[in-house]
Write a protein that holds these residues in place. Sequence first.
Motif, PDB file in Angstrom:
ATOM      1  N   TYR A  97       0.841  -1.204   0.000  1.00 58.70           N
ATOM      2  CA  TYR A  97       0.000   0.000   0.000  1.00 58.70           C
ATOM      3  C   TYR A  97       0.870   1.245   0.000  1.00 58.70           C
ATOM      4  O   TYR A  97       0.655   2.180  -0.763  1.00 58.70           O
ATOM      5  CB  TYR A  97      -0.916  -0.008   1.234  1.00 58.70           C
ATOM      6  CG  TYR A  97      -1.902   1.136   1.281  1.00 58.70           C
ATOM      7  CD1 TYR A  97      -1.525   2.397   1.736  1.00 58.70           C
ATOM      8  CD2 TYR A  97      -3.215   0.955   0.876  1.00 58.70           C
ATOM      9  CE1 TYR A  97      -2.424   3.442   1.778  1.00 58.70           C
ATOM     10  CE2 TYR A  97      -4.125   1.995   0.922  1.00 58.70           C
ATOM     11  CZ  TYR A  97      -3.727   3.240   1.371  1.00 58.70           C
ATOM     12  OH  TYR A  97      -4.610   4.271   1.418  1.00 58.70           O
ATOM     13  N   TYR A  98       1.899   1.229   0.849  1.00 59.88           N
ATOM     14  CA  TYR A  98       2.766   2.402   0.928  1.00 59.88           C
ATOM     15  C   TYR A  98       3.484   2.649  -0.391  1.00 59.88           C
ATOM     16  O   TYR A  98       3.626   3.776  -0.843  1.00 59.88           O
ATOM     17  CB  TYR A  98       3.769   2.278   2.072  1.00 59.88           C
ATOM     18  CG  TYR A  98       4.554   3.546   2.250  1.00 59.88           C
ATOM     19  CD1 TYR A  98       5.813   3.705   1.677  1.00 59.88           C
ATOM     20  CD2 TYR A  98       4.008   4.622   2.948  1.00 59.88           C
ATOM     21  CE1 TYR A  98       6.503   4.893   1.802  1.00 59.88           C
ATOM     22  CE2 TYR A  98       4.690   5.814   3.080  1.00 59.88           C
ATOM     23  CZ  TYR A  98       5.939   5.944   2.507  1.00 59.88           C
ATOM     24  OH  TYR A  98       6.617   7.128   2.624  1.00 59.88           O
ATOM     25  N   ARG A  99       3.914   1.580  -1.023  1.00 58.54           N
ATOM     26  CA  ARG A  99       4.598   1.734  -2.317  1.00 58.54           C
ATOM     27  C   ARG A  99       3.669   2.351  -3.353  1.00 58.54           C
ATOM     28  O   ARG A  99       4.081   3.139  -4.186  1.00 58.54           O
ATOM     29  CB  ARG A  99       5.045   0.371  -2.823  1.00 58.54           C
ATOM     30  CG  ARG A  99       6.456   0.017  -2.484  1.00 58.54           C
ATOM     31  CD  ARG A  99       7.020  -0.996  -3.437  1.00 58.54           C
ATOM     32  NE  ARG A  99       7.474  -0.376  -4.658  1.00 58.54           N
ATOM     33  CZ  ARG A  99       7.534  -0.996  -5.837  1.00 58.54           C
ATOM     34  NH1 ARG A  99       7.156  -2.240  -5.950  1.00 58.54           N
ATOM     35  NH2 ARG A  99       7.969  -0.364  -6.899  1.00 58.54           N
ATOM     36  N   MET A 100       2.416   1.957  -3.293  1.00 57.77           N
ATOM     37  CA  MET A 100       1.477   2.428  -4.307  1.00 57.77           C
ATOM     38  C   MET A 100       1.096   3.879  -4.065  1.00 57.77           C
ATOM     39  O   MET A 100       1.007   4.677  -4.980  1.00 57.77           O
ATOM     40  CB  MET A 100       0.220   1.542  -4.255  1.00 57.77           C
ATOM     41  CG  MET A 100      -0.799   1.856  -5.298  1.00 57.77           C
ATOM     42  SD  MET A 100      -0.222   1.521  -6.952  1.00 57.77           S
ATOM     43  CE  MET A 100      -0.170  -0.244  -6.923  1.00 57.77           C
ATOM     44  N   TYR A 101       0.821   4.239  -2.797  1.00 55.58           N
ATOM     45  CA  TYR A 101       0.208   5.529  -2.509  1.00 55.58           C
ATOM     46  C   TYR A 101       1.096   6.481  -1.728  1.00 55.58           C
ATOM     47  O   TYR A 101       0.678   7.603  -1.459  1.00 55.58           O
ATOM     48  CB  TYR A 101      -1.095   5.313  -1.725  1.00 55.58           C
ATOM     49  CG  TYR A 101      -2.126   4.526  -2.479  1.00 55.58           C
ATOM     50  CD1 TYR A 101      -2.505   3.257  -2.052  1.00 55.58           C
ATOM     51  CD2 TYR A 101      -2.718   5.027  -3.634  1.00 55.58           C
ATOM     52  CE1 TYR A 101      -3.449   2.531  -2.744  1.00 55.58           C
ATOM     53  CE2 TYR A 101      -3.662   4.308  -4.329  1.00 55.58           C
ATOM     54  CZ  TYR A 101      -4.031   3.060  -3.880  1.00 55.58           C
ATOM     55  OH  TYR A 101      -4.970   2.334  -4.561  1.00 55.58           O
TER      56      TYR A 101
END
Lengths: 237, 204
Positions: A97-101
């Motif tokens: 999630y962190y990588r995406m957003y």
Amino acid sequence: MGDSAYSFSLTTFSRTGKLLQIEYALNAVANGRTSLGICAKDGVVIATDKKLTSSLVDVSDVSKVEAITKSSGFVYSGIGPDYRVLVRKARKSSQQYYRMYAENQPVSQLVKQTADVMQEYTQSGGVRPFGVSLLVAGVDGDGSPRLYQVDPSGSYFGWKATAIGKNYVNAKNFLEKRFQEEMELEDAIHTALLTLREGFEGEMNSHNIEVGVVNKSDGVFRLLTPEQIQDYLDEAN
Amino acid sequence: MSILEYNGAAIIAMTGKNCVGIAADTRLGIQAQTVATDFKKVFKVNDKLFVGLAGLATDVQTLDQILRFRQNLYELREERPMTPKVFSNLLSNILYEKRFGPWFVEPVVAGIDEAGKPFLSEMDLIGAPVYTDDFVVSGTCSGNMYGMCETLYKPDMEPDDLFETLSQALLSSVDRDALSGWGGVVHIITADGVKSRVLKGRMD
């Protein structure tokens, strides 16, 4: 997960409309060591009974309360190894999630994700449901403290305070009496320890329980050290 | 012929005082031949966030669809709109996913974050982002646009001032480029809403 040889689910409906595997999983949870959580207005506390089978066990090595993201953590009742799998998956998904957003996964999203995984295992080929219920503590995207319970079926509930595992009925009654709407985190921690002690077999001390706390002010989930727990226990006495 | 120059485009985004503006030309060409003068290259993501896509027209349209899909899902799941920083990061990831067969677009993100602060970012076709606090440009006449922006830009412009500056920068840049121009649009985004205007420029 789920071997190709087993393309059918092992969790099937009974005539009365029940999924017995899930009921049995809930039995496994009810046999597990007690865990509880309280959501205060400025933070969340989760705690569990870490009592072990023998005094020879290296208790410091056992970890039941685990941080998942910077601002959220899990605790469980039920089968430990199943819990570890969920912790790994949750940690991985929150990093994805962190990588995406480029933003930390809000606790509510983490809970939904984890609940989806647990549901998958009730409908996929060749696997059994997880034998754990989770208590998830965290500070959500809008800064509000939240406590969730996730069950083997994949249902999740937001709680103000709750308990799971052995003795959960008494613990929940105790919490119902003690819980107040605008409770502060410090009071919540005290109440959590008192509740835990109510149903504790033998003497409760700072080494046979684990406590995790997330404070709204800094939004960081932390485990209390044995020394900190001892301080709270001393105050309670 | 470079594939990024097949259809032609010019996009500029600038920050003002608690506002951002994003402007684009509206030409769609097939190499030298102009085919449409009303081609949309700037898309609304939400009330406080716009994205401008310069490059191959088919990818411009497809990415608009993909981005709207992702943003809708996000809003439904998270019950809140995407902030510009999050959107920019998402777009960067989407582009990098196609690292060895990329989308032929070079996007520009312009928006206002939850605190009301202006946000700009620009990235290349494989998602390498650049964050600035003054202006970003993308398109076939990017050199011209850099020159115009560098000259005309001043910080903390009011919305009407920002509109004038953006329009002049865009119109002068595209006039020296055969592949862009043929009309323009400007969107000014403030905390109160969006004001969109159509530009009257040289139709050649």
